[in-house]
Design an enzyme around this catalytic site. Structure first.
Site, PDB file in Angstrom:
ATOM      1  N   CYS A  99      11.963  -5.471 -20.978  1.00  0.00           N
ATOM      2  CA  CYS A  99      12.255  -6.866 -21.334  1.00  0.00           C
ATOM      3  C   CYS A  99      11.966  -7.137 -22.818  1.00  0.00           C
ATOM      4  O   CYS A  99      10.934  -6.916 -23.394  1.00  0.00           O
ATOM      5  CB  CYS A  99      11.340  -7.953 -20.663  1.00  0.00           C
ATOM      6  SG  CYS A  99      11.101  -9.667 -21.065  1.00  0.00           S
ATOM      7  N   HIS A 113      12.035  -9.707 -24.628  1.00  0.00           N
ATOM      8  CA  HIS A 113      11.279 -11.056 -25.081  1.00  0.00           C
ATOM      9  C   HIS A 113       9.854 -10.416 -25.075  1.00  0.00           C
ATOM     10  O   HIS A 113       9.181 -10.952 -26.215  1.00  0.00           O
ATOM     11  CB  HIS A 113      11.475 -12.295 -24.094  1.00  0.00           C
ATOM     12  CG  HIS A 113      12.673 -12.398 -23.568  1.00  0.00           C
ATOM     13  ND1 HIS A 113      13.293 -12.050 -22.374  1.00  0.00           N
ATOM     14  CD2 HIS A 113      13.612 -13.141 -24.323  1.00  0.00           C
ATOM     15  CE1 HIS A 113      14.535 -12.264 -22.397  1.00  0.00           C
ATOM     16  NE2 HIS A 113      14.738 -13.044 -23.520  1.00  0.00           N
ATOM     17  N   CYS A 133       8.137 -12.985 -16.968  1.00  0.00           N
ATOM     18  CA  CYS A 133       9.098 -13.469 -18.090  1.00  0.00           C
ATOM     19  C   CYS A 133       9.973 -14.612 -17.356  1.00  0.00           C
ATOM     20  O   CYS A 133      10.644 -14.242 -16.342  1.00  0.00           O
ATOM     21  CB  CYS A 133       9.987 -12.317 -18.750  1.00  0.00           C
ATOM     22  SG  CYS A 133      11.261 -13.026 -19.791  1.00  0.00           S
ATOM     23  N   CYS A 146      13.929 -13.862 -18.013  1.00  0.00           N
ATOM     24  CA  CYS A 146      14.185 -12.897 -17.298  1.00  0.00           C
ATOM     25  C   CYS A 146      14.318 -13.348 -15.482  1.00  0.00           C
ATOM     26  O   CYS A 146      14.969 -12.718 -14.739  1.00  0.00           O
ATOM     27  CB  CYS A 146      13.783 -11.543 -17.471  1.00  0.00           C
ATOM     28  SG  CYS A 146      14.082 -10.740 -19.182  1.00  0.00           S
ATOM     29  N   CYS A 196      -0.431   6.888  31.057  1.00  0.00           N
ATOM     30  CA  CYS A 196       0.591   5.949  30.471  1.00  0.00           C
ATOM     31  C   CYS A 196      -0.400   4.744  29.491  1.00  0.00           C
ATOM     32  O   CYS A 196       0.189   3.768  28.582  1.00  0.00           O
ATOM     33  CB  CYS A 196       1.343   5.041  31.171  1.00  0.00           C
ATOM     34  SG  CYS A 196       0.594   4.149  32.790  1.00  0.00           S
ATOM     35  N   HIS A 233       2.311   0.339  35.927  1.00  0.00           N
ATOM     36  CA  HIS A 233       2.708   1.188  34.782  1.00  0.00           C
ATOM     37  C   HIS A 233       2.709   0.625  33.726  1.00  0.00           C
ATOM     38  O   HIS A 233       3.246  -0.446  33.639  1.00  0.00           O
ATOM     39  CB  HIS A 233       3.978   1.849  35.272  1.00  0.00           C
ATOM     40  CG  HIS A 233       4.657   2.965  34.156  1.00  0.00           C
ATOM     41  ND1 HIS A 233       4.132   4.137  33.853  1.00  0.00           N
ATOM     42  CD2 HIS A 233       5.550   2.775  33.398  1.00  0.00           C
ATOM     43  CE1 HIS A 233       4.545   4.867  33.014  1.00  0.00           C
ATOM     44  NE2 HIS A 233       5.881   3.935  32.793  1.00  0.00           N
TER      45      HIS A 233
END
EC number: 3.4.19.12
Length: 499
Positions: A23, A25, A87, A90, A160, A453
Protein backbone atom coordinates in the site's frame (compact mmCIF):
# COMPACT_ATOMS: atom_id res chain seq x y z
CA UNK A 1 1.79 8.78 19.05
CA UNK A 2 0.70 12.34 18.28
CA UNK A 3 3.69 12.77 15.92
CA UNK A 4 2.73 9.65 14.01
CA UNK A 5 -0.91 10.74 13.73
CA UNK A 6 0.18 14.20 12.57
CA UNK A 7 2.39 12.65 9.90
CA UNK A 8 -0.50 10.56 8.64
CA UNK A 9 -2.83 13.54 8.53
CA UNK A 10 -0.19 15.61 6.70
CA UNK A 11 -0.03 12.95 3.97
CA UNK A 12 -3.76 12.21 3.87
CA UNK A 13 -4.31 14.09 0.60
CA UNK A 14 -1.87 11.88 -1.29
CA UNK A 15 -3.67 9.42 -3.57
CA UNK A 16 -1.67 6.53 -5.06
CA UNK A 17 -2.44 3.30 -6.87
CA UNK A 18 -1.95 0.00 -5.02
CA UNK A 19 1.24 -1.63 -6.27
CA UNK A 20 2.69 -5.15 -5.86
CA UNK A 21 5.10 -3.65 -3.32
CA UNK A 22 2.21 -2.90 -0.97
CA UNK A 23 0.00 0.00 0.00
CA UNK A 24 1.54 3.31 -1.13
CA UNK A 25 -0.54 5.26 1.40
CA UNK A 26 1.08 3.48 4.33
CA UNK A 27 4.51 3.57 2.68
CA UNK A 28 4.24 7.36 2.57
CA UNK A 29 4.01 7.46 6.37
CA UNK A 30 7.42 5.86 6.84
CA UNK A 31 9.31 9.04 7.63
CA UNK A 32 11.34 10.34 10.56
CA UNK A 33 10.78 8.23 13.70
CA UNK A 34 7.88 6.19 12.33
CA UNK A 35 9.13 2.90 13.83
CA UNK A 36 9.33 4.34 17.33
CA UNK A 37 5.91 5.96 16.96
CA UNK A 38 4.36 2.75 15.67
CA UNK A 39 5.84 0.83 18.61
CA UNK A 40 4.23 3.33 20.98
CA UNK A 41 0.84 2.77 19.35
CA UNK A 42 1.11 -1.00 19.73
CA UNK A 43 2.36 -0.64 23.32
CA UNK A 44 -0.33 1.83 24.43
CA UNK A 45 -3.38 0.73 22.45
CA UNK A 46 -3.07 -2.69 20.82
CA UNK A 47 -1.28 -5.11 23.12
CA UNK A 48 -1.97 -3.41 26.44
CA UNK A 49 -4.38 -5.10 28.82
CA UNK A 50 -7.50 -7.07 28.00
CA UNK A 51 -9.84 -6.69 25.03
CA UNK A 52 -12.30 -4.75 27.19
CA UNK A 53 -9.51 -2.37 28.29
CA UNK A 54 -8.60 -1.68 24.68
CA UNK A 55 -12.25 -1.08 23.79
CA UNK A 56 -12.55 1.51 26.56
CA UNK A 57 -9.38 3.23 25.41
CA UNK A 58 -10.58 3.62 21.85
CA UNK A 59 -13.95 4.91 23.11
CA UNK A 60 -12.15 7.68 24.98
CA UNK A 61 -9.77 8.50 22.14
CA UNK A 62 -12.04 8.36 19.10
CA UNK A 63 -15.27 10.00 17.96
CA UNK A 64 -15.82 7.34 15.27
CA UNK A 65 -18.35 4.54 15.57
CA UNK A 66 -17.19 1.09 14.48
CA UNK A 67 -18.37 -2.48 15.21
CA UNK A 68 -14.69 -3.39 15.77
CA UNK A 69 -12.56 -1.26 18.16
CA UNK A 70 -10.08 0.61 15.95
CA UNK A 71 -7.79 3.61 16.16
CA UNK A 72 -8.32 5.87 13.13
CA UNK A 73 -5.53 7.66 11.29
CA UNK A 74 -7.16 9.58 8.45
CA UNK A 75 -7.12 7.06 5.56
CA UNK A 76 -6.00 4.19 7.79
CA UNK A 77 -6.89 2.46 11.04
CA UNK A 78 -5.36 -0.10 13.38
CA UNK A 79 -7.60 -2.92 14.59
CA UNK A 80 -7.14 -2.92 18.37
CA UNK A 81 -8.16 -6.57 18.74
CA UNK A 82 -5.60 -8.13 16.42
CA UNK A 83 -3.28 -5.29 15.36
CA UNK A 84 -4.11 -5.37 11.64
CA UNK A 85 -3.75 -2.17 9.60
CA UNK A 86 -6.62 -1.23 7.26
CA UNK A 87 -6.40 1.28 4.42
CA UNK A 88 -9.70 2.98 3.54
CA UNK A 89 -8.47 4.09 0.11
CA UNK A 90 -7.41 0.57 -0.88
CA UNK A 91 -10.43 -0.80 1.02
CA UNK A 92 -8.45 -3.70 2.37
CA UNK A 93 -6.18 -4.84 5.18
CA UNK A 94 -2.62 -4.26 4.10
CA UNK A 95 0.53 -6.24 4.78
CA UNK A 96 3.84 -4.54 5.38
CA UNK A 97 6.79 -6.72 6.42
CA UNK A 98 8.44 -4.07 8.63
CA UNK A 99 5.18 -3.15 10.37
CA UNK A 100 4.31 -6.82 10.83
CA UNK A 101 7.67 -7.46 12.49
CA UNK A 102 7.18 -4.52 14.87
CA UNK A 103 3.70 -5.79 15.77
CA UNK A 104 5.07 -9.29 16.54
CA UNK A 105 7.92 -7.95 18.66
CA UNK A 106 5.64 -5.73 20.73
CA UNK A 107 3.13 -8.54 21.15
CA UNK A 108 5.79 -10.87 22.55
CA UNK A 109 7.00 -8.12 24.92
CA UNK A 110 3.42 -7.55 26.15
CA UNK A 111 2.87 -11.27 26.79
CA UNK A 112 6.14 -11.43 28.71
CA UNK A 113 5.22 -8.40 30.86
CA UNK A 114 1.80 -9.93 31.59
CA UNK A 115 3.52 -13.13 32.71
CA UNK A 116 1.64 -15.41 30.33
CA UNK A 117 4.49 -16.40 28.04
CA UNK A 118 4.03 -16.86 24.32
CA UNK A 119 0.45 -17.93 23.59
CA UNK A 120 1.25 -19.38 20.18
CA UNK A 121 4.03 -19.31 17.64
CA UNK A 122 3.49 -18.96 13.93
CA UNK A 123 5.14 -21.53 11.70
CA UNK A 124 8.11 -20.20 9.79
CA UNK A 125 9.98 -22.68 7.58
CA UNK A 126 13.54 -23.53 8.55
CA UNK A 127 16.39 -23.57 6.04
CA UNK A 128 16.03 -27.35 5.81
CA UNK A 129 12.29 -27.07 5.12
CA UNK A 130 12.85 -24.36 2.51
CA UNK A 131 15.36 -26.63 0.80
CA UNK A 132 12.87 -29.50 0.78
CA UNK A 133 10.18 -27.23 -0.69
CA UNK A 134 12.53 -26.12 -3.46
CA UNK A 135 13.45 -29.71 -4.36
CA UNK A 136 9.82 -30.84 -4.29
CA UNK A 137 7.93 -28.23 -6.32
CA UNK A 138 4.96 -30.48 -7.02
CA UNK A 139 1.94 -29.44 -4.96
CA UNK A 140 -1.34 -31.23 -4.37
CA UNK A 141 -4.09 -28.94 -5.61
CA UNK A 142 -7.42 -28.74 -3.81
CA UNK A 143 -10.13 -28.25 -6.42
CA UNK A 144 -13.91 -28.09 -6.23
CA UNK A 145 -14.15 -31.79 -7.12
CA UNK A 146 -11.23 -32.89 -4.94
CA UNK A 147 -11.79 -36.14 -3.03
CA UNK A 148 -8.81 -35.90 -0.67
CA UNK A 149 -10.07 -36.66 2.81
CA UNK A 150 -12.75 -39.06 1.59
CA UNK A 151 -11.91 -42.62 2.58
CA UNK A 152 -13.99 -45.58 3.57
CA UNK A 153 -13.51 -47.60 6.76
CA UNK A 154 -13.68 -51.38 6.96
CA UNK A 155 -16.33 -52.71 9.35
CA UNK A 156 -14.50 -54.97 11.82
CA UNK A 157 -17.66 -56.61 13.12
CA UNK A 158 -20.54 -54.33 14.21
CA UNK A 159 -18.16 -51.34 14.31
CA UNK A 160 -20.27 -49.02 12.16
CA UNK A 161 -20.93 -47.02 15.38
CA UNK A 162 -17.20 -46.22 15.48
CA UNK A 163 -16.77 -45.64 11.75
CA UNK A 164 -19.53 -43.02 11.57
CA UNK A 165 -17.99 -40.97 14.42
CA UNK A 166 -14.50 -41.23 12.91
CA UNK A 167 -15.87 -39.81 9.65
CA UNK A 168 -17.44 -36.87 11.52
CA UNK A 169 -14.25 -36.16 13.52
CA UNK A 170 -11.90 -36.38 10.53
CA UNK A 171 -14.03 -33.79 8.73
CA UNK A 172 -14.06 -31.35 11.65
CA UNK A 173 -11.98 -28.45 10.20
CA UNK A 174 -10.05 -27.30 13.30
CA UNK A 175 -9.42 -30.85 14.48
CA UNK A 176 -8.08 -31.72 11.03
CA UNK A 177 -5.78 -28.68 11.07
CA UNK A 178 -4.46 -29.63 14.51
CA UNK A 179 -3.62 -33.22 13.62
CA UNK A 180 -2.17 -32.44 10.19
CA UNK A 181 0.24 -29.87 11.69
CA UNK A 182 1.93 -32.23 14.20
CA UNK A 183 0.80 -30.23 17.23
CA UNK A 184 0.52 -33.22 19.57
CA UNK A 185 3.49 -33.91 21.85
CA UNK A 186 3.01 -37.35 23.36
CA UNK A 187 4.15 -38.13 26.89
CA UNK A 188 2.56 -41.58 27.13
CA UNK A 189 3.92 -45.05 26.56
CA UNK A 190 4.24 -46.04 22.92
CA UNK A 191 1.18 -47.51 21.20
CA UNK A 192 -1.16 -46.55 24.07
CA UNK A 193 -2.05 -42.96 23.14
CA UNK A 194 -5.36 -42.44 21.35
CA UNK A 195 -4.30 -38.96 20.21
CA UNK A 196 -1.26 -40.44 18.43
CA UNK A 197 -3.52 -42.96 16.72
CA UNK A 198 -5.96 -40.22 15.68
CA UNK A 199 -3.03 -38.27 14.29
CA UNK A 200 -2.02 -41.29 12.21
CA UNK A 201 -5.65 -41.72 11.15
CA UNK A 202 -5.79 -38.15 9.84
CA UNK A 203 -2.58 -38.78 7.90
CA UNK A 204 -4.19 -41.86 6.34
CA UNK A 205 -7.39 -39.99 5.45
CA UNK A 206 -5.61 -37.07 3.78
CA UNK A 207 -2.84 -39.09 2.11
CA UNK A 208 -4.79 -39.31 -1.14
CA UNK A 209 -5.19 -43.10 -0.92
CA UNK A 210 -8.60 -44.33 -2.00
CA UNK A 211 -8.64 -47.89 -0.69
CA UNK A 212 -10.69 -48.35 2.51
CA UNK A 213 -8.70 -48.00 5.74
CA UNK A 214 -8.72 -50.73 8.40
CA UNK A 215 -8.96 -49.01 11.81
CA UNK A 216 -7.90 -52.03 13.91
CA UNK A 217 -5.42 -50.08 16.07
CA UNK A 218 -8.08 -47.47 16.86
CA UNK A 219 -10.55 -50.18 17.85
CA UNK A 220 -7.95 -51.83 20.12
CA UNK A 221 -7.19 -48.54 21.89
CA UNK A 222 -10.88 -47.81 22.36
CA UNK A 223 -11.35 -51.24 23.92
CA UNK A 224 -8.32 -50.59 26.14
CA UNK A 225 -9.31 -47.13 27.41
CA UNK A 226 -13.12 -47.45 27.32
CA UNK A 227 -13.74 -51.02 28.42
CA UNK A 228 -17.54 -50.64 28.43
CA UNK A 229 -17.30 -50.45 24.61
CA UNK A 230 -15.15 -53.60 24.27
CA UNK A 231 -16.51 -56.59 22.37
CA UNK A 232 -18.21 -57.17 19.04
CA UNK A 233 -21.72 -56.17 20.09
CA UNK A 234 -23.38 -53.17 18.44
CA UNK A 235 -22.77 -50.01 20.50
CA UNK A 236 -24.36 -46.57 20.58
CA UNK A 237 -22.63 -44.01 18.33
CA UNK A 238 -23.39 -41.20 20.78
CA UNK A 239 -21.86 -43.16 23.65
CA UNK A 240 -18.77 -43.82 21.53
CA UNK A 241 -18.47 -40.11 20.66
CA UNK A 242 -18.46 -39.06 24.34
CA UNK A 243 -16.05 -41.85 25.28
CA UNK A 244 -13.69 -40.94 22.43
CA UNK A 245 -13.71 -37.24 23.33
CA UNK A 246 -13.06 -38.13 26.98
CA UNK A 247 -10.05 -40.32 26.17
CA UNK A 248 -8.67 -37.80 23.66
CA UNK A 249 -9.12 -35.06 26.27
CA UNK A 250 -7.17 -37.08 28.88
CA UNK A 251 -4.40 -38.02 26.44
CA UNK A 252 -4.02 -34.39 25.26
CA UNK A 253 -2.88 -33.26 28.71
CA UNK A 254 0.77 -33.46 27.66
CA UNK A 255 0.33 -30.90 24.88
CA UNK A 256 1.30 -27.26 25.42
CA UNK A 257 -2.28 -26.01 25.69
CA UNK A 258 -3.23 -28.84 28.04
CA UNK A 259 -0.35 -27.94 30.34
CA UNK A 260 -1.38 -24.29 30.50
CA UNK A 261 -4.65 -25.12 32.23
CA UNK A 262 -4.12 -24.39 35.92
CA UNK A 263 -7.72 -25.25 36.74
CA UNK A 264 -8.44 -28.95 36.03
CA UNK A 265 -12.07 -28.04 35.29
CA UNK A 266 -11.07 -25.58 32.56
CA UNK A 267 -8.69 -27.47 30.28
CA UNK A 268 -7.55 -25.76 27.10
CA UNK A 269 -6.54 -28.84 25.10
CA UNK A 270 -7.65 -29.03 21.47
CA UNK A 271 -10.72 -31.13 22.37
CA UNK A 272 -11.98 -28.58 24.88
CA UNK A 273 -11.14 -25.66 22.60
CA UNK A 274 -13.35 -27.13 19.86
CA UNK A 275 -16.13 -29.08 21.59
CA UNK A 276 -16.61 -27.62 25.09
CA UNK A 277 -19.35 -25.10 25.79
CA UNK A 278 -20.87 -23.72 28.98
CA UNK A 279 -24.44 -24.57 30.01
CA UNK A 280 -26.05 -22.13 32.46
CA UNK A 281 -28.67 -23.39 34.90
CA UNK A 282 -30.84 -20.78 36.66
CA UNK A 283 -32.98 -22.00 39.57
CA UNK A 284 -35.51 -19.34 40.66
CA UNK A 285 -37.31 -19.43 43.99
CA UNK A 286 -41.07 -18.97 43.53
CA UNK A 287 -41.38 -17.03 46.80
CA UNK A 288 -38.54 -14.49 46.90
CA UNK A 289 -37.58 -14.84 43.19
CA UNK A 290 -33.94 -15.27 44.16
CA UNK A 291 -31.85 -16.90 41.44
CA UNK A 292 -29.14 -19.52 41.96
CA UNK A 293 -26.89 -19.88 38.90
CA UNK A 294 -24.44 -22.65 38.01
CA UNK A 295 -22.44 -23.12 34.81
CA UNK A 296 -21.39 -26.60 33.72
CA UNK A 297 -19.25 -27.66 30.74
CA UNK A 298 -20.78 -29.78 27.97
CA UNK A 299 -19.59 -31.58 24.86
CA UNK A 300 -23.02 -32.19 23.38
CA UNK A 301 -26.68 -31.29 23.91
CA UNK A 302 -29.20 -34.12 24.22
CA UNK A 303 -32.67 -33.16 23.02
CA UNK A 304 -36.01 -34.85 23.78
CA UNK A 305 -38.26 -35.69 20.85
CA UNK A 306 -42.05 -35.83 20.39
CA UNK A 307 -43.23 -39.40 20.79
CA UNK A 308 -41.09 -40.14 23.83
CA UNK A 309 -42.53 -40.83 27.26
CA UNK A 310 -41.36 -37.35 28.28
CA UNK A 311 -44.16 -34.84 27.51
CA UNK A 312 -43.04 -32.61 24.64
CA UNK A 313 -44.03 -28.95 24.87
CA UNK A 314 -46.39 -28.15 21.95
CA UNK A 315 -44.48 -25.73 19.77
CA UNK A 316 -45.81 -24.89 16.37
CA UNK A 317 -44.48 -21.61 14.98
CA UNK A 318 -44.17 -23.46 11.70
CA UNK A 319 -47.73 -24.72 11.56
CA UNK A 320 -48.35 -22.13 8.89
CA UNK A 321 -45.22 -23.11 6.94
CA UNK A 322 -43.16 -20.25 8.33
CA UNK A 323 -39.38 -20.12 8.20
CA UNK A 324 -37.60 -20.79 11.48
CA UNK A 325 -33.82 -20.43 11.82
CA UNK A 326 -33.26 -20.29 8.10
CA UNK A 327 -35.15 -23.48 7.25
CA UNK A 328 -38.77 -23.89 6.18
CA UNK A 329 -40.58 -27.00 7.35
CA UNK A 330 -43.88 -28.62 6.46
CA UNK A 331 -46.98 -28.07 8.53
CA UNK A 332 -46.81 -29.87 11.86
CA UNK A 333 -43.21 -31.08 11.47
CA UNK A 334 -40.96 -30.80 14.50
CA UNK A 335 -37.80 -28.76 13.94
CA UNK A 336 -34.42 -28.64 15.65
CA UNK A 337 -35.38 -25.14 16.78
CA UNK A 338 -38.49 -26.59 18.47
CA UNK A 339 -36.31 -29.04 20.38
CA UNK A 340 -33.91 -26.29 21.44
CA UNK A 341 -36.77 -24.06 22.57
CA UNK A 342 -38.11 -26.89 24.67
CA UNK A 343 -34.64 -27.52 26.10
CA UNK A 344 -34.26 -23.86 27.15
CA UNK A 345 -37.81 -23.25 28.43
CA UNK A 346 -38.43 -22.63 32.17
CA UNK A 347 -39.43 -25.84 33.94
CA UNK A 348 -41.47 -25.91 37.15
CA UNK A 349 -39.81 -28.40 39.50
CA UNK A 350 -42.95 -29.00 41.56
CA UNK A 351 -43.61 -29.64 45.23
CA UNK A 352 -41.78 -32.98 45.22
CA UNK A 353 -38.49 -31.33 44.26
CA UNK A 354 -38.24 -28.36 46.59
CA UNK A 355 -34.84 -26.73 47.05
CA UNK A 356 -33.46 -24.84 50.03
CA UNK A 357 -33.52 -21.18 49.05
CA UNK A 358 -30.57 -19.15 50.32
CA UNK A 359 -32.82 -16.08 50.51
CA UNK A 360 -35.79 -17.63 52.31
CA UNK A 361 -33.61 -20.05 54.32
CA UNK A 362 -36.24 -22.72 53.81
CA UNK A 363 -37.32 -25.29 51.20
CA UNK A 364 -39.40 -23.71 48.45
CA UNK A 365 -40.80 -24.61 45.05
CA UNK A 366 -38.75 -23.30 42.16
CA UNK A 367 -38.34 -23.15 38.40
CA UNK A 368 -35.27 -24.20 36.45
CA UNK A 369 -34.12 -22.87 33.10
CA UNK A 370 -31.14 -23.93 30.96
CA UNK A 371 -29.44 -21.55 28.53
CA UNK A 372 -26.11 -21.40 26.71
CA UNK A 373 -23.56 -19.32 28.56
CA UNK A 374 -20.75 -20.09 26.13
CA UNK A 375 -21.04 -21.78 22.76
CA UNK A 376 -18.47 -24.30 21.51
CA UNK A 377 -16.84 -24.03 18.10
CA UNK A 378 -18.46 -27.32 17.14
CA UNK A 379 -21.98 -27.86 18.50
CA UNK A 380 -23.15 -31.47 18.56
CA UNK A 381 -26.87 -32.12 19.01
CA UNK A 382 -27.96 -35.58 20.13
CA UNK A 383 -31.56 -36.38 19.22
CA UNK A 384 -32.69 -38.87 21.88
CA UNK A 385 -34.09 -41.57 19.60
CA UNK A 386 -33.39 -44.51 21.90
CA UNK A 387 -35.68 -44.73 24.91
CA UNK A 388 -34.70 -47.01 27.78
CA UNK A 389 -36.90 -47.34 30.85
CA UNK A 390 -38.06 -50.03 33.26
CA UNK A 391 -41.21 -50.56 31.20
CA UNK A 392 -40.09 -49.61 27.69
CA UNK A 393 -37.20 -50.06 25.26
CA UNK A 394 -37.79 -48.64 21.80
CA UNK A 395 -36.56 -46.36 19.03
CA UNK A 396 -38.34 -43.04 18.36
CA UNK A 397 -38.58 -42.43 14.62
CA UNK A 398 -40.15 -38.94 14.76
CA UNK A 399 -38.93 -36.84 11.83
CA UNK A 400 -37.06 -33.71 12.93
CA UNK A 401 -36.33 -31.00 10.39
CA UNK A 402 -32.87 -29.46 10.82
CA UNK A 403 -31.37 -26.51 8.89
CA UNK A 404 -28.11 -26.10 7.00
CA UNK A 405 -27.51 -22.90 8.97
CA UNK A 406 -28.43 -22.41 12.61
CA UNK A 407 -28.52 -19.25 14.75
CA UNK A 408 -28.09 -20.01 18.46
CA UNK A 409 -28.64 -16.41 19.62
CA UNK A 410 -32.21 -17.03 20.96
CA UNK A 411 -30.88 -19.76 23.27
CA UNK A 412 -28.05 -17.77 24.82
CA UNK A 413 -28.14 -16.70 28.47
CA UNK A 414 -27.66 -13.13 27.25
CA UNK A 415 -30.87 -13.44 25.21
CA UNK A 416 -32.90 -14.82 28.10
CA UNK A 417 -34.61 -11.48 28.83
CA UNK A 418 -35.87 -11.32 25.23
CA UNK A 419 -37.86 -14.53 25.66
CA UNK A 420 -41.12 -14.65 27.58
CA UNK A 421 -41.92 -18.04 29.10
CA UNK A 422 -40.01 -19.89 26.42
CA UNK A 423 -41.75 -18.15 23.52
CA UNK A 424 -39.45 -17.53 20.56
CA UNK A 425 -38.61 -13.99 19.55
CA UNK A 426 -36.51 -12.97 16.55
CA UNK A 427 -33.10 -11.64 17.68
CA UNK A 428 -32.97 -7.86 17.66
CA UNK A 429 -29.40 -7.83 16.32
CA UNK A 430 -29.72 -9.82 13.11
CA UNK A 431 -26.23 -8.71 12.05
CA UNK A 432 -24.57 -10.56 14.93
CA UNK A 433 -22.72 -13.52 13.40
CA UNK A 434 -21.02 -14.76 16.57
CA UNK A 435 -23.62 -17.44 17.22
CA UNK A 436 -24.26 -18.68 13.68
CA UNK A 437 -23.41 -22.26 12.69
CA UNK A 438 -23.20 -24.37 9.53
CA UNK A 439 -24.04 -28.06 9.32
CA UNK A 440 -21.07 -30.27 8.34
CA UNK A 441 -21.94 -33.81 9.46
CA UNK A 442 -25.05 -35.90 10.20
CA UNK A 443 -24.99 -39.37 11.77
CA UNK A 444 -28.03 -41.53 11.03
CA UNK A 445 -29.31 -44.84 12.42
CA UNK A 446 -31.33 -47.21 10.27
CA UNK A 447 -33.21 -50.13 11.77
CA UNK A 448 -34.53 -50.97 15.20
CA UNK A 449 -33.15 -50.83 18.72
CA UNK A 450 -32.11 -54.49 18.53
CA UNK A 451 -30.74 -54.48 14.99
CA UNK A 452 -29.54 -51.40 13.15
CA UNK A 453 -26.79 -49.73 11.16
CA UNK A 454 -25.05 -46.33 11.35
CA UNK A 455 -24.08 -44.12 8.41
CA UNK A 456 -22.79 -40.56 8.13
CA UNK A 457 -23.33 -37.65 5.76
CA UNK A 458 -20.26 -35.38 5.67
CA UNK A 459 -19.66 -32.07 3.91
CA UNK A 460 -16.48 -32.16 1.84
CA UNK A 461 -16.70 -28.68 0.31
CA UNK A 462 -19.41 -26.06 0.38
CA UNK A 463 -22.64 -27.68 -0.79
CA UNK A 464 -20.84 -30.95 -1.61
CA UNK A 465 -22.02 -33.83 0.52
CA UNK A 466 -21.07 -37.51 0.66
CA UNK A 467 -22.60 -40.52 2.37
CA UNK A 468 -20.17 -42.70 4.31
CA UNK A 469 -21.44 -46.26 4.76
CA UNK A 470 -18.44 -48.09 6.24
CA UNK A 471 -16.15 -48.83 3.24
CA UNK A 472 -18.50 -47.29 0.66
CA UNK A 473 -18.45 -43.54 -0.09
CA UNK A 474 -21.13 -42.16 -2.42
CA UNK A 475 -22.09 -38.65 -3.49
CA UNK A 476 -25.21 -37.24 -1.81
CA UNK A 477 -27.48 -34.27 -2.42
CA UNK A 478 -28.41 -31.63 0.14
CA UNK A 479 -31.96 -32.99 -0.06
CA UNK A 480 -30.67 -36.45 0.92
CA UNK A 481 -29.02 -34.91 3.98
CA UNK A 482 -31.98 -32.77 5.11
CA UNK A 483 -34.51 -35.56 4.51
CA UNK A 484 -32.56 -38.04 6.65
CA UNK A 485 -33.81 -39.01 10.10
CA UNK A 486 -30.89 -37.52 12.03
CA UNK A 487 -29.36 -38.90 15.22
CA UNK A 488 -26.25 -36.76 15.78
CA UNK A 489 -26.02 -33.32 14.15
CA UNK A 490 -22.65 -31.57 13.95
CA UNK A 491 -22.57 -27.79 13.39
CA UNK A 492 -19.47 -25.59 13.05
CA UNK A 493 -19.29 -21.90 13.91
CA UNK A 494 -19.32 -19.74 10.80
CA UNK A 495 -17.08 -17.03 12.26
CA UNK A 496 -14.15 -17.54 14.63
CA UNK A 497 -12.23 -14.98 16.63
CA UNK A 498 -8.67 -15.72 17.64
CA UNK A 499 -7.55 -13.91 20.78
Amino acid sequence: VSCFIAEIQRNSDVVCVMSPAGCSHVSGFKVDNWKQNLRLIYQCFVWSGSVETRKRKVTLNSMHQSPVPVLFFSHSAIDLLYGGIYCFVCQDYIYDKEMEQIAKEEQRKAWKLQGIGEKYSMWEPTKRELELLRHNPKRRKITANCTIGLRGLINLGNTCFMNCIVQALTHTPLLRDFFLSDRHKCEMQSNSCLVCEMSQLFQEFYSGHRSPHIPFRLLHLVWTHARHLAGYEQQDAHEFLIAALDVLHRHCKGDDNGKKANNPNHCSCIIDQIFTGGLQSDVTCQVCHGVSTTIDPFWDISLDLPGSSTPFWPLSPGSDGSVVNGDSHPSGATTLTDCLRRFTRPEHLGSSAKIKCSGCHSYQESTKQLTMKRLPIVACFHLKRFEHSAKLRRKITTYVSFPLELDMTPFMASSKESRMNGQYQQPVDSLNNDNKYSLFAVVNHQGTLESGHYTTFIRQHKDQWFKCDDAIITKASIKDVLDSEGYLLFYHKQFLEYE
